[in-house]
Design an enzyme around this catalytic site. Structure first.
Site, short mmCIF file in Angstrom:
data_model
loop_
_atom_site.label_atom_id
_atom_site.label_comp_id
_atom_site.label_asym_id
_atom_site.label_seq_id
_atom_site.Cartn_x
_atom_site.Cartn_y
_atom_site.Cartn_z
N HIS A 60 7.35 -1.54 -1.75
CA HIS A 60 6.14 -0.75 -1.48
C HIS A 60 6.41 0.15 -0.26
O HIS A 60 7.11 -0.26 0.67
CB HIS A 60 4.95 -1.67 -1.23
CG HIS A 60 3.65 -0.91 -1.19
ND1 HIS A 60 3.25 -0.20 -0.09
CD2 HIS A 60 2.70 -0.72 -2.14
CE1 HIS A 60 2.09 0.39 -0.36
NE2 HIS A 60 1.74 0.09 -1.60
N GLY A 99 -3.95 5.34 -0.07
CA GLY A 99 -5.02 5.02 0.88
C GLY A 99 -5.62 6.25 1.55
O GLY A 99 -6.35 6.14 2.52
N GLU A 124 4.71 0.76 2.23
CA GLU A 124 4.35 0.14 3.51
C GLU A 124 5.45 -0.80 3.97
O GLU A 124 5.71 -0.94 5.17
CB GLU A 124 2.99 -0.58 3.36
CG GLU A 124 1.86 0.46 3.30
CD GLU A 124 0.66 0.05 2.46
OE1 GLU A 124 0.50 -1.15 2.16
OE2 GLU A 124 -0.13 0.95 2.10
N SER A 145 -4.51 6.16 -4.48
CA SER A 145 -5.93 6.57 -4.55
C SER A 145 -6.46 6.66 -5.98
O SER A 145 -7.27 7.53 -6.30
CB SER A 145 -6.14 7.89 -3.81
OG SER A 145 -5.84 7.72 -2.43
N GLY A 179 -4.63 -0.02 -5.05
CA GLY A 179 -4.84 -0.65 -3.75
C GLY A 179 -6.32 -0.84 -3.47
O GLY A 179 -6.95 -1.77 -3.98
N GLY A 180 -6.89 0.04 -2.67
CA GLY A 180 -8.26 -0.10 -2.20
C GLY A 180 -9.27 -0.41 -3.31
O GLY A 180 -10.12 -1.29 -3.15
N ASN A 239 -3.29 -4.35 -6.03
CA ASN A 239 -2.52 -4.69 -4.84
C ASN A 239 -3.53 -4.88 -3.71
O ASN A 239 -4.00 -3.91 -3.12
CB ASN A 239 -1.53 -3.56 -4.53
CG ASN A 239 -0.81 -3.77 -3.21
OD1 ASN A 239 -0.88 -4.85 -2.61
ND2 ASN A 239 -0.11 -2.74 -2.75
N TRP A 240 -3.84 -6.14 -3.46
CA TRP A 240 -4.89 -6.42 -2.46
C TRP A 240 -4.43 -6.15 -1.03
O TRP A 240 -5.24 -6.11 -0.12
CB TRP A 240 -5.35 -7.89 -2.59
CG TRP A 240 -6.07 -8.20 -3.85
CD1 TRP A 240 -6.43 -7.34 -4.86
CD2 TRP A 240 -6.55 -9.50 -4.26
NE1 TRP A 240 -7.08 -8.02 -5.86
CE2 TRP A 240 -7.17 -9.34 -5.53
CE3 TRP A 240 -6.50 -10.77 -3.70
CZ2 TRP A 240 -7.74 -10.41 -6.22
CZ3 TRP A 240 -7.07 -11.84 -4.38
CH2 TRP A 240 -7.69 -11.66 -5.62
N LYS A 241 -3.15 -6.01 -0.84
CA LYS A 241 -2.58 -5.82 0.51
C LYS A 241 -3.06 -6.95 1.43
O LYS A 241 -3.32 -8.06 0.96
CB LYS A 241 -2.92 -4.43 1.05
CG LYS A 241 -2.51 -3.33 0.05
CD LYS A 241 -2.52 -1.95 0.65
CE LYS A 241 -2.12 -0.94 -0.43
NZ LYS A 241 -2.01 0.42 0.07
N GLU A 269 4.51 5.99 -6.50
CA GLU A 269 3.42 6.04 -5.52
C GLU A 269 3.75 7.06 -4.43
O GLU A 269 4.44 6.72 -3.46
CB GLU A 269 3.23 4.66 -4.88
CG GLU A 269 2.83 3.57 -5.85
CD GLU A 269 2.03 2.48 -5.16
OE1 GLU A 269 0.95 2.16 -5.64
OE2 GLU A 269 2.48 1.96 -4.12
P1 PGA Z 1 -4.43 2.88 -2.82
O1 PGA Z 1 -3.06 2.06 -2.66
O2 PGA Z 1 -4.89 2.72 -4.24
O3 PGA Z 1 -5.36 2.27 -1.82
O4 PGA Z 1 -4.12 4.31 -2.51
C1 PGA Z 1 -2.12 2.00 -3.71
C2 PGA Z 1 -0.96 1.17 -3.26
O5 PGA Z 1 -0.60 1.20 -2.09
O6 PGA Z 1 -0.37 0.42 -4.08
#
Ligand code: PGA
Length: 266
Positions: free
Chosen positions: A103, A181, A105, A220, A241-242, A17-19, A175
């Protein structure tokens, strides 16, 4: 409780998930770096969820590979006067096979509640996309002991609107919001407990569907902790994500998914 009856039918999935990160050049460079090593892996599935403007270019770069193209969101509406919206049909048209729905967010920053998430899920299924339905509790919810209630509510909203069969067309991603994050990963045992709860909840509606449903963990995940998470009986891969923005990290996580299938089997 652990449901392992049909666990071997569950091929792991790792989705990046590149966001809202990167640009056209960095997106293409990332694909170029991850494709050769991922092409050598064949016991799990992989996807990258790119920002809308780069979907076409990333899809082009992925063409002919086994890595699937995903988006990070879609409109709850079919089409029409929804300025800024991107429909499920448009995503399918651009070559997407997957789309992240709900998600945290989107839920917490953009105020999308369970009803909107369920509408989006329905749109994804309608247009032949595989929705990756994100669920998870905040830190205060965990601390007040309502993790299971929150996750159950989020899953039930989709089952109620779309039906249990539709849940089987998608993938669930657990999640925990406090792990996203933050560098603070759920322990493998914490993740397994919630994954087993989710599977158990779906068992009540359709046992076979529950046993084949993929439940990813996100929050994470890194090269250093992926293997132990993916080794848990009900953890069927990850939403990353990251670490998905760093080629070596993402490839290492994908390799861990390939190895973990063996761990589950033995
Ligand atoms: P993260 O994000 O791996 O940076 O914690 C995961 C996500 O939001 O899908």
């Amino acid at each position: 409780m652990v449901y392992v009856g049909l666990a071997e039918m569950r091929v792991k999935l790792v989705a990046g998930n590149w966001k809202m990160n990167g640009n056209l050049a960095s997106s293409q460079a990332l694909i170029k770096a991850i494709l050769p090593p991922l092409s050598a892996l064949n016991r799990a599935r992989y996807a990258v969820c790119a920002p809308f403007p780069y979907l076409a270019a990333v899809g082009q770069a992925l063409r002919g590979s086994s890595v699937a193209l995903g988006a990070q969101d879609l409109s709850q509406f079919e089409d029409g006067a929804y300025t800024g919206g991107v429909s499920g049909a448009m995503l399918a048209d651009c070559g997407c096979t997957h789309v992240i729905v709900g998600h945290s967010e989107r839920r917490n920053v953009f105020g999308e509640g369970d009803a909107i998430v369920a509408q989006k899920y329905a749109q994804a299924v309608k247009h032949g996309l595989i929705p990756i339905l994100c669920v998870g509790e905040t830190l205060s919810e965990r601390e007040s002991g309502v993790t299971e209630a929150v996750v159950a509510r989020q899953i039930d909203a989709v089952i109620q609107r779309c039906g249990i069969a539709a849940l089987g067309r998608g993938v669930v991603a657990y999640e925990p919001v406090w792990a996203i994050g933050t560098g603070r990963t759920a322990s493998p045992q914490q993740a397994q407990a919630v994954h087993a709860f989710i599977r158990g909840r779906v068992v009540a509606a359709d046992r076979r569907l529950a046993e084949t449903l993929l439940i990813l963990y996100g929050g994470s995940v890194k090269a250093g902790n992926a293997a132990e998470l993916f080794a848990m009986a009900d953890v069927d891969g990850g939403l990353i994500g990251g670490a998905s923005l760093v080629a070596d990290e993402f490839v290492a996580i994908c390799s861990a998914a390939q190895g973990a299938k063996e761990t589950v089997k033995t």
